[in-house]
Motif scaffolding. Structure first.
Motif, PDB file in Angstrom:
ATOM      1  N   SER A 282       0.812  -1.217   0.000  1.00  0.00           N
ATOM      2  CA  SER A 282       0.000   0.000   0.000  1.00  0.00           C
ATOM      3  C   SER A 282       0.846   1.267   0.000  1.00  0.00           C
ATOM      4  O   SER A 282       0.531   2.234  -0.701  1.00  0.00           O
TER       5      SER A 282
ATOM      6  N   LEU B  63       0.644   4.127  -2.898  1.00  0.00           N
ATOM      7  CA  LEU B  63       0.274   5.513  -2.606  1.00  0.00           C
ATOM      8  C   LEU B  63       1.350   6.489  -3.070  1.00  0.00           C
ATOM      9  O   LEU B  63       1.048   7.526  -3.663  1.00  0.00           O
TER      10      LEU B  63
ATOM     11  N   ASN C  43      -5.622   6.725   0.398  1.00  0.00           N
ATOM     12  CA  ASN C  43      -5.610   5.494   1.180  1.00  0.00           C
ATOM     13  C   ASN C  43      -7.031   5.057   1.523  1.00  0.00           C
ATOM     14  O   ASN C  43      -7.357   3.867   1.480  1.00  0.00           O
TER      15      ASN C  43
ATOM     16  N   VAL D  79      -6.901   3.449   7.583  1.00  0.00           N
ATOM     17  CA  VAL D  79      -7.238   2.380   6.651  1.00  0.00           C
ATOM     18  C   VAL D  79      -8.642   1.868   6.952  1.00  0.00           C
ATOM     19  O   VAL D  79      -8.981   1.604   8.106  1.00  0.00           O
TER      20      VAL D  79
END
Length: 312
Positions: free
Chosen positions: A81, A85, A115, A249
């Motif tokens: 992740s 990003l 995110n 998240v």
């Protein structure tokens, strides 16, 4: 005729939107994404406007497509992740000619919202994956979850996977596995989370479901509520609550917690309605969905349950 009018309106709307963006860019020396990040409240308002801006942007189309393809295929994991990003933020700042060292707050805000966008889509993928997973008697993990459901709600032992006792916690028949067909393991996982994380509350709700006049089937209603929140998730209606919750998240635990809130609120409404019999389930369920959707349509929505036995 109506098609031509619609196409004409769309063209005019697109032209004025592009014109306004260009005018504001020259006036403020800030791109649309910067204006959103600097001028909106952190949470749903900011994230949904960033999402809509990226969807419409021709200049950022490739960045947007590359970004959302990752969670839509279920590959937006904790391990990748951060890289995903940073690649998206770098691409956006380069194309929009934004200096990251000067606009640090913009970069932080953009990263936070991206995110949220990606993790919501990853949650959609994961929830659907679990929903499609059928209960498998040869999978000991599946069996254990079903037994945990019973043991968390009742103090007496259960004889096995097929028993009339399963009806005591609201299953339709002797074999509870058949009731999970529509929602698969997602229905079971929601119930298990509720009864293990909020055990006193779940036991109290079960006792209310056994009301001699206004009772309902605890487990069956729970599976129906899984169906409800799964549909709302796919429709994007849970974004207000999940984006406003302010967690970095959005994950499956957030969906489980929302399920617990929904279960308690449905139980509250059901007994307040004093139904004649269980045949009124459809009417009350539809009324409850309308109430829930109206709450979710508020941009400042944060669904916070009153999670104690004394308060329901």
């Amino acid at each position: 005729m109506w098609v031509k009018l619609y196409m004409m309106f769309t063209s005019v709307n697109t032209f004025f939107h592009s014109f306004c963006k260009g005018f504001l860019r020259r006036l403020t020396n800030l791109c649309e994404l910067q204006r959103i990040c600097y001028g909106t409240t952190k949470g749903y308002e900011r994230t949904i406007r960033i999402e809509n801006s990226l969807k419409k942007s021709k200049q950022l189309a490739r960045v947007w497509t590359s970004l959302i393809r990752i969670p839509e295929k279920g590959r937006y994991t904790e391990s990748n992740s951060a890289h995903t990003l940073e690649a998206a933020v770098t691409g956006i700042t380069l194309l929009k000619q934004v200096k990251p060292t000067y606009h640090r707050e913009f970069v932080r805000s953009l990263r936070f919202s991206l995110n949220h966008i990606c993790s919501y889509r990853q949650l959609e993928f994961e929830a659907e994956h679990v929903r499609r997973m059928k209960f498998d008697t040869s999978d000991q993990n599946h069996v254990n979850k079903l037994l945990i459901l019973w043991e968390s709600l009742r103090d007496d032992p259960i004889e096995g996977l097929v028993s009339k006792k399963w009806q005591d916690i609201g299953f339709q028949g002797d074999d509870p596995r058949t009731d999970f067909r529509g929602m698969g393991m997602l229905g079971l996982d929601n119930l298990v989370f509720f009864v293990t994380q909020y055990n006193n509350l779940a036991r109290h709700v079960l006792s209310r479901s056994l009301h001699p006049k206004y009772g309902y089937s605890f487990a069956i209603v729970g599976i129906n509520l899984t169906h409800l929140i799964h549909n709302l998730l796919r429709q994007g209606k849970l974004k207000t609550h999940l984006y406003n919750a302010m967690r970095a998240v959005v994950g499956i635990e957030d969906l489980h917690k929302l399920y617990c809130y929904v279960f308690v609120e449905f139980d509250r409404l059901w007994l307040a309605e004093k139904p004649r019999d269980v045949m009124e389930f459809g009417r009350i369920r539809d009324k409850f969905e309308q109430i829930l959707v109206e709450r979710l349509e508020r941009e400042d929505c944060v669904l916070s349950g009153r999670g104690t036995v004394e308060e329901i």
